[in-house]
Design a protein around this motif. Sequence first.
Motif, PDB file in Angstrom:
ATOM      1  N   ILE A 118       6.304   1.650 -15.956  1.00 26.85           N
ATOM      2  CA  ILE A 118       6.427   0.690 -14.851  1.00 26.85           C
ATOM      3  C   ILE A 118       5.028   0.347 -14.358  1.00 26.85           C
ATOM      4  O   ILE A 118       4.202   1.234 -14.128  1.00 26.85           O
ATOM      5  CB  ILE A 118       7.238   1.297 -13.685  1.00 26.85           C
ATOM      6  N   LYS A 119       4.763  -0.953 -14.183  1.00 28.24           N
ATOM      7  CA  LYS A 119       3.480  -1.364 -13.617  1.00 28.24           C
ATOM      8  C   LYS A 119       3.453  -0.963 -12.154  1.00 28.24           C
ATOM      9  O   LYS A 119       4.423  -1.163 -11.422  1.00 28.24           O
ATOM     10  CB  LYS A 119       3.297  -2.872 -13.714  1.00 28.24           C
ATOM     11  N   ALA A 120       2.343  -0.416 -11.748  1.00 31.85           N
ATOM     12  CA  ALA A 120       2.192  -0.010 -10.346  1.00 31.85           C
ATOM     13  C   ALA A 120       2.212  -1.248  -9.452  1.00 31.85           C
ATOM     14  O   ALA A 120       1.687  -2.295  -9.823  1.00 31.85           O
ATOM     15  CB  ALA A 120       0.885   0.744 -10.165  1.00 31.85           C
ATOM     16  N   PRO A 121       2.829  -1.128  -8.285  1.00 29.43           N
ATOM     17  CA  PRO A 121       2.839  -2.281  -7.367  1.00 29.43           C
ATOM     18  C   PRO A 121       1.439  -2.587  -6.872  1.00 29.43           C
ATOM     19  O   PRO A 121       0.583  -1.713  -6.832  1.00 29.43           O
ATOM     20  CB  PRO A 121       3.739  -1.814  -6.223  1.00 29.43           C
ATOM     21  N   ARG A 122       1.231  -3.824  -6.513  1.00 24.49           N
ATOM     22  CA  ARG A 122      -0.073  -4.233  -5.992  1.00 24.49           C
ATOM     23  C   ARG A 122      -0.139  -3.970  -4.501  1.00 24.49           C
ATOM     24  O   ARG A 122       0.830  -4.145  -3.783  1.00 24.49           O
ATOM     25  CB  ARG A 122      -0.314  -5.713  -6.241  1.00 24.49           C
ATOM     26  N   SER A 123      -1.308  -3.577  -4.087  1.00 23.73           N
ATOM     27  CA  SER A 123      -1.567  -3.395  -2.662  1.00 23.73           C
ATOM     28  C   SER A 123      -2.220  -4.668  -2.155  1.00 23.73           C
ATOM     29  O   SER A 123      -3.307  -5.026  -2.598  1.00 23.73           O
ATOM     30  CB  SER A 123      -2.484  -2.191  -2.450  1.00 23.73           C
ATOM     31  N   GLU A 124      -1.530  -5.377  -1.252  1.00 20.90           N
ATOM     32  CA  GLU A 124      -2.078  -6.632  -0.752  1.00 20.90           C
ATOM     33  C   GLU A 124      -3.254  -6.355   0.175  1.00 20.90           C
ATOM     34  O   GLU A 124      -3.205  -5.432   0.960  1.00 20.90           O
ATOM     35  CB  GLU A 124      -1.042  -7.424   0.064  1.00 20.90           C
ATOM     36  N   GLN A 125      -4.273  -7.156   0.030  1.00 21.73           N
ATOM     37  CA  GLN A 125      -5.416  -7.068   0.934  1.00 21.73           C
ATOM     38  C   GLN A 125      -5.139  -7.992   2.113  1.00 21.73           C
ATOM     39  O   GLN A 125      -4.919  -9.180   1.934  1.00 21.73           O
ATOM     40  CB  GLN A 125      -6.708  -7.500   0.225  1.00 21.73           C
ATOM     41  N   LYS A 126      -5.117  -7.424   3.311  1.00 23.78           N
ATOM     42  CA  LYS A 126      -4.913  -8.243   4.494  1.00 23.78           C
ATOM     43  C   LYS A 126      -6.213  -8.959   4.823  1.00 23.78           C
ATOM     44  O   LYS A 126      -7.286  -8.373   4.757  1.00 23.78           O
ATOM     45  CB  LYS A 126      -4.485  -7.377   5.680  1.00 23.78           C
ATOM     46  N   GLU A 127      -6.094 -10.235   5.177  1.00 24.75           N
ATOM     47  CA  GLU A 127      -7.275 -11.001   5.535  1.00 24.75           C
ATOM     48  C   GLU A 127      -7.732 -10.593   6.931  1.00 24.75           C
ATOM     49  O   GLU A 127      -6.932 -10.492   7.862  1.00 24.75           O
ATOM     50  CB  GLU A 127      -6.958 -12.491   5.506  1.00 24.75           C
ATOM     51  N   LYS A 143       0.834  -1.204   0.000  1.00 24.26           N
ATOM     52  CA  LYS A 143       0.000   0.000   0.000  1.00 24.26           C
ATOM     53  C   LYS A 143       0.870   1.257   0.000  1.00 24.26           C
ATOM     54  O   LYS A 143       0.592   2.214  -0.722  1.00 24.26           O
ATOM     55  CB  LYS A 143      -0.923  -0.019   1.221  1.00 24.26           C
ATOM     56  N   VAL A 144       1.934   1.255   0.792  1.00 28.32           N
ATOM     57  CA  VAL A 144       2.845   2.396   0.846  1.00 28.32           C
ATOM     58  C   VAL A 144       3.582   2.547  -0.484  1.00 28.32           C
ATOM     59  O   VAL A 144       3.729   3.656  -1.009  1.00 28.32           O
ATOM     60  CB  VAL A 144       3.849   2.251   2.016  1.00 28.32           C
ATOM     61  N   LEU A 145       4.035   1.428  -1.035  1.00 28.70           N
ATOM     62  CA  LEU A 145       4.715   1.473  -2.327  1.00 28.70           C
ATOM     63  C   LEU A 145       3.793   1.998  -3.423  1.00 28.70           C
ATOM     64  O   LEU A 145       4.210   2.808  -4.267  1.00 28.70           O
ATOM     65  CB  LEU A 145       5.243   0.085  -2.702  1.00 28.70           C
ATOM     66  N   LEU A 146       2.541   1.586  -3.410  1.00 29.37           N
ATOM     67  CA  LEU A 146       1.571   2.068  -4.383  1.00 29.37           C
ATOM     68  C   LEU A 146       1.360   3.569  -4.223  1.00 29.37           C
ATOM     69  O   LEU A 146       1.290   4.310  -5.203  1.00 29.37           O
ATOM     70  CB  LEU A 146       0.240   1.324  -4.229  1.00 29.37           C
ATOM     71  N   HIS A 147       1.281   4.034  -2.979  1.00 33.29           N
ATOM     72  CA  HIS A 147       1.135   5.468  -2.714  1.00 33.29           C
ATOM     73  C   HIS A 147       2.334   6.243  -3.278  1.00 33.29           C
ATOM     74  O   HIS A 147       2.161   7.274  -3.940  1.00 33.29           O
ATOM     75  CB  HIS A 147       0.999   5.715  -1.213  1.00 33.29           C
ATOM     76  N   HIS A 148       3.544   5.750  -3.035  1.00 31.87           N
ATOM     77  CA  HIS A 148       4.749   6.420  -3.553  1.00 31.87           C
ATOM     78  C   HIS A 148       4.759   6.428  -5.084  1.00 31.87           C
ATOM     79  O   HIS A 148       5.138   7.430  -5.705  1.00 31.87           O
ATOM     80  CB  HIS A 148       6.009   5.756  -3.022  1.00 31.87           C
ATOM     81  N   HIS A 149       4.350   5.310  -5.668  1.00 33.53           N
ATOM     82  CA  HIS A 149       4.302   5.232  -7.133  1.00 33.53           C
ATOM     83  C   HIS A 149       3.337   6.273  -7.694  1.00 33.53           C
ATOM     84  O   HIS A 149       3.647   6.977  -8.661  1.00 33.53           O
ATOM     85  CB  HIS A 149       3.892   3.823  -7.574  1.00 33.53           C
TER      86      HIS A 149
END
Length: 173
Positions: free
Chosen positions: A45-54, A15-21
């Motif tokens: 560059i493909k945007a990083p995925r934000s993992e969904q926490k279970e 999520k943080v990486l996606l925000h920075h991207h």
Amino acid sequence: KTFRPNSEKTTLSGKVLLHHHRLLSSIFQTAVLWQVIPSNPCSRIKAPRSEQKEIQCLDDKEVLCFLSCLEKEPLQYKTLFLLLVYSGMRRGEVCGLKWADIDFRNKLIHIQRTILYTPQRGVYEDTPKTKGSNRIIKLADMVFIELEKHRKQQNAVRLKLGDRWMGNDFIFT
């Protein structure tokens, strides 16, 4: 190309990486509009995925144990936790409930506000998190029985306190 951070060297969440991207892409896009650079390097560059926490939930046995522990608690807390368990409401939504939001006859609860806290603003009232969060839910009779007991107890306290009462019609004060 796909952006994949080296998991051994990074501690940033997806999520943080996606925000920075997104932030960098926005900055570079502005630079393109101002004709400082010819193209946005983030577009390659493909945007990083934000993992969904279970979400971690209680299982049936844990819920039954929890509910049995509530029998020993004050009525206000018992009612609050029954609502949380049986409705799936967020904490702020339960805290934002007013008696006018409860339809005892049809066993419905209208969620239309939330109570939040930030160090900057303190405690404040806001709208629910999303459009879908403003909703009406139907619950079991036993929840409304506990709500009615709580309302009677709260009214007794309200009468006792008189003009010092500061409940503002909230169910949980």
